[in-house]
Design a protein around this motif. Structure first.
Motif, PDB file in Angstrom:
ATOM      1  N   ARG A 366       0.754  -1.102   0.127  1.00 22.74           N
ATOM      2  CA  ARG A 366       0.071  -0.032   0.001  1.00 22.74           C
ATOM      3  C   ARG A 366       0.945   1.296  -0.067  1.00 22.74           C
ATOM      4  O   ARG A 366       1.957   1.208   0.547  1.00 22.74           O
ATOM      5  CB  ARG A 366      -1.143  -0.013   1.024  1.00 22.74           C
ATOM      6  N   ALA A 374      -6.609   7.164  -1.947  1.00 23.40           N
ATOM      7  CA  ALA A 374      -6.173   6.228  -2.123  1.00 23.40           C
ATOM      8  C   ALA A 374      -7.156   5.028  -3.029  1.00 23.40           C
ATOM      9  O   ALA A 374      -6.449   4.137  -3.573  1.00 23.40           O
ATOM     10  CB  ALA A 374      -6.119   5.467  -0.502  1.00 23.40           C
ATOM     11  N   HIS A 378      -4.340   3.251  -5.990  1.00 24.68           N
ATOM     12  CA  HIS A 378      -4.007   1.786  -5.953  1.00 24.68           C
ATOM     13  C   HIS A 378      -4.464   1.282  -7.225  1.00 24.68           C
ATOM     14  O   HIS A 378      -3.645   0.600  -7.739  1.00 24.68           O
ATOM     15  CB  HIS A 378      -4.152   1.350  -4.656  1.00 24.68           C
ATOM     16  N   SER A 394       0.068  -7.973  -5.121  1.00 20.73           N
ATOM     17  CA  SER A 394       0.096  -6.974  -3.984  1.00 20.73           C
ATOM     18  C   SER A 394      -0.119  -7.722  -2.787  1.00 20.73           C
ATOM     19  O   SER A 394      -0.393  -8.935  -2.643  1.00 20.73           O
ATOM     20  CB  SER A 394      -1.315  -6.263  -4.166  1.00 20.73           C
ATOM     21  N   GLU A 397      -2.972  -5.350   3.690  1.00 21.58           N
ATOM     22  CA  GLU A 397      -4.158  -4.463   3.843  1.00 21.58           C
ATOM     23  C   GLU A 397      -3.843  -3.170   3.093  1.00 21.58           C
ATOM     24  O   GLU A 397      -2.903  -2.766   3.338  1.00 21.58           O
ATOM     25  CB  GLU A 397      -4.578  -4.309   5.515  1.00 21.58           C
ATOM     26  N   GLY A 398      -5.004  -2.800   2.439  1.00 18.22           N
ATOM     27  CA  GLY A 398      -4.836  -1.451   1.667  1.00 18.22           C
ATOM     28  C   GLY A 398      -4.301  -1.680   0.183  1.00 18.22           C
ATOM     29  O   GLY A 398      -4.414  -0.493  -0.435  1.00 18.22           O
ATOM     30  N   ALA A 399      -3.760  -2.886  -0.002  1.00 13.55           N
ATOM     31  CA  ALA A 399      -3.018  -3.096  -1.344  1.00 13.55           C
ATOM     32  C   ALA A 399      -3.942  -3.746  -2.332  1.00 13.55           C
ATOM     33  O   ALA A 399      -3.620  -3.727  -3.610  1.00 13.55           O
ATOM     34  CB  ALA A 399      -1.611  -3.661  -1.213  1.00 13.55           C
ATOM     35  N   HIS A 411      -3.205 -11.336  -4.998  1.00 13.93           N
ATOM     36  CA  HIS A 411      -3.261 -10.332  -3.791  1.00 13.93           C
ATOM     37  C   HIS A 411      -3.132 -11.377  -2.646  1.00 13.93           C
ATOM     38  O   HIS A 411      -3.687 -12.439  -2.513  1.00 13.93           O
ATOM     39  CB  HIS A 411      -4.314  -9.577  -3.275  1.00 13.93           C
ATOM     40  N   ALA A 436       6.686  -0.299  -1.691  1.00 17.32           N
ATOM     41  CA  ALA A 436       5.431  -0.043  -0.738  1.00 17.32           C
ATOM     42  C   ALA A 436       6.098   1.189   0.201  1.00 17.32           C
ATOM     43  O   ALA A 436       7.182   1.374   0.293  1.00 17.32           O
ATOM     44  CB  ALA A 436       5.125  -1.019  -0.056  1.00 17.32           C
ATOM     45  N   ALA A 440       4.055  -0.612   5.298  1.00 18.32           N
ATOM     46  CA  ALA A 440       3.872  -1.901   4.906  1.00 18.32           C
ATOM     47  C   ALA A 440       4.964  -2.956   5.164  1.00 18.32           C
ATOM     48  O   ALA A 440       4.772  -4.226   5.150  1.00 18.32           O
ATOM     49  CB  ALA A 440       3.643  -1.737   3.262  1.00 18.32           C
TER      50      ALA A 440
END
Length: 454
Positions: A366, A374, A378, A394, A397-399, A411, A436, A440
């Motif tokens: 992320r 965001a 992404h 990826s 979390e968040g990516a 992912h 990242a 991260a």
């Protein structure tokens, strides 16, 4: 720091000697009881979750001779002098400014949305060919790190390269007031920290504090292609020197990249002055090197030494560092990330030559501090990587949006899953980029899947 008596330190930081010998000497300044050196001046800082004033005894036991505190709980440690101040952080910053002003040296301030550390590395090496030069260590680039950097300057130094970071509005100007740079470098204006500053215009205004702080006999170096270059020209009294690939007063021509190095002709004011062989690839890295070259030129470093310095630069770990393991080429760019630096790294990897059926992978985490941006940023990065023909992974979390944007991306929710999923996937000839934001900690995946051989 030059050895200084406690009474002088008290005057410099606005404090009062309340115990111990005012003539007792300190030779360094520290805020960390774990790393301070003997005969240190230790400054106690307070935060939201800690109060270092309670550790004055530990600082004394570790070798501190002068203690700068807001309060002292318990007896005065033997062999120490105690200075009481109202605010420990302000005292540290006052000490740094006082120390900087008693030294005659060139200070270079560097800020920007990304590329600060690699530009610092290039600038330190270029200036180091001509001057006794020190530079920011690690990520000591904030309201605490910049003062500590300045306080580490010694009498023999002739130049200091000071990295200046920020997260919120109003943070760069105080750093400039403390450091008083004559030369400024703004690497670029991107979207890092846009969560707090609202827009690129807001980011430019904050970074522009460096431009506003420079004197008339100074210089501001900016990328020629920066869309805020003209804005900065109106915000500074210093000479503005634009640099860039094939454009600018200082520029690179005849750029060649072979997957390991970047070679180009350094051109200054329209005249070729030498050949550079950078130990790193990427057009953004070439731009960072040119900013350093422009700084060296302004300060009178001979062209042959500028080229020599750039060619011999060792970049800080995590900044597009390249290594090989098991026949796989790994690019470690794990230190930080934002949309602009992600784009630059992806474009760089897409140009890396592969042989014998090698594949190009990006393993991405992320990007932090983007706020509402965001959700769009992404997936956009994932699409770009897929469009460049890269295989997208990826992590964390968040990516998730990165792999979703890639369409055919993959992912992994956490580090352990990523390590298990990636182990054994790569073969000799493959090229893999890890990138990242700092939070991260993507290097944990990289180091377990690809342990460096050296």
């Amino acid at each position: 720091m030059i050895a200084t008596e406690a009474k002088t330190l008290a005057e410099a930081c606005g404090g009062e000697v309340v115990a111990g010998d005012p003539a007792r000497v300190a030779e360094t300044v520290s805020t960390d009881t774990r790393t301070l050196e003997p005969k240190a001046c230790w400054v106690a800082l307070k935060g939201d979750r800690f109060d270092a004033n309670a550790f004055a005894g530990q600082a004394a036991a570790a070798g501190a001779t002068v203690l700068v505190v807001e309060k002292l709980d318990g007896p005065v440690p033997e062999g120490t002098t105690v200075i009481v101040v109202k605010d420990g952080l302000l005292a540290l910053q006052k000490l740094a400014h006082w120390h900087r002003m008693r030294l005659k040296l060139e200070v270079v301030g560097i800020t920007g949305s990304n590329g600060k550390t690699s530009t610092k590395d290039f600038t330190r090496t270029v200036l180091g060919t001509q001057f006794e030069t020190m530079a920011t260590r690690g990520n000591f680039n904030n309201h605490i790190g910049v003062p500590l950097t300045l306080l580490s300057i010694e009498a023999g130094h002739q130049a200091a390269v000071v990295e200046m970071g920020m997260n919120h509005a109003g943070e760069i100007a105080p750093l400039c007031q403390i450091a008083r740079p004559r030369i400024g470098i703004i690497t670029n204006i991107g979207t890092a920290h846009i969560e707090y500053l609202g827009s690129r215009e807001g980011i430019a205004e904050e970074k522009g504090a460096l431009a506003r702080a420079l004197p008339e006999d100074g210089a501001l170096l900016v990328p020629a292609g920066c869309d805020f270059a003209d804005y900065f020209k109106t915000r500074t009294h210093a000479r503005v020197i634009p640099v860039g690939n094939c454009r600018g007063v200082v520029r690179a021509e005849n750029l060649r990249q072979d997957g390991m190095r970047s070679q180009f002709t350094l051109v200054v004011e329209g005249r070729p002055v030498g050949e550079v062989n950078l130990p790193v690839i990427g057009r953004h890295m070439v731009k960072n090197a040119l900013l350093a070259a422009g700084c060296g030129w302004f300060l009178g470093v001979p062209f042959d030494k500028i080229c020599q310095g750039l060619s011999g630069t060792m970049l800080t770990s995590g900044r597009l560092r390249r290594y090989e393991t098991g026949g796989v080429t790994v690019f470690d760019d794990t230190y930080n990330a934002n949309p602009e630096s992600m784009t630059a790294a992806i474009d760089t990897l897409a140009e890396v030559p592969v042989a014998n059926g090698g594949r190009r992978f990006v393993v991405l985490g992320r990007m932090g501090e983007l706020g509402e941006h965001a959700a769009e940023a992404h997936p956009r990065i994932g699409r770009l990587a897929a469009e460049r023909g890269l295989q997208v992974v990826s992590v964390g979390e968040g990516a998730e949006g990165i792999s979703r944007g890639a369409g055919r991306g993959e992912h992994f929710p956490d580090v352990d899953d990523a390590v298990a999923g990636l182990a054994g996937r790569f073969r000799p000839g493959d090229v893999v980029l890890f990138k990242a934001s700092r939070g991260a900690a993507l290097e944990r995946v990289m180091n377990r899947v690809f342990p460096p051989e050296n």
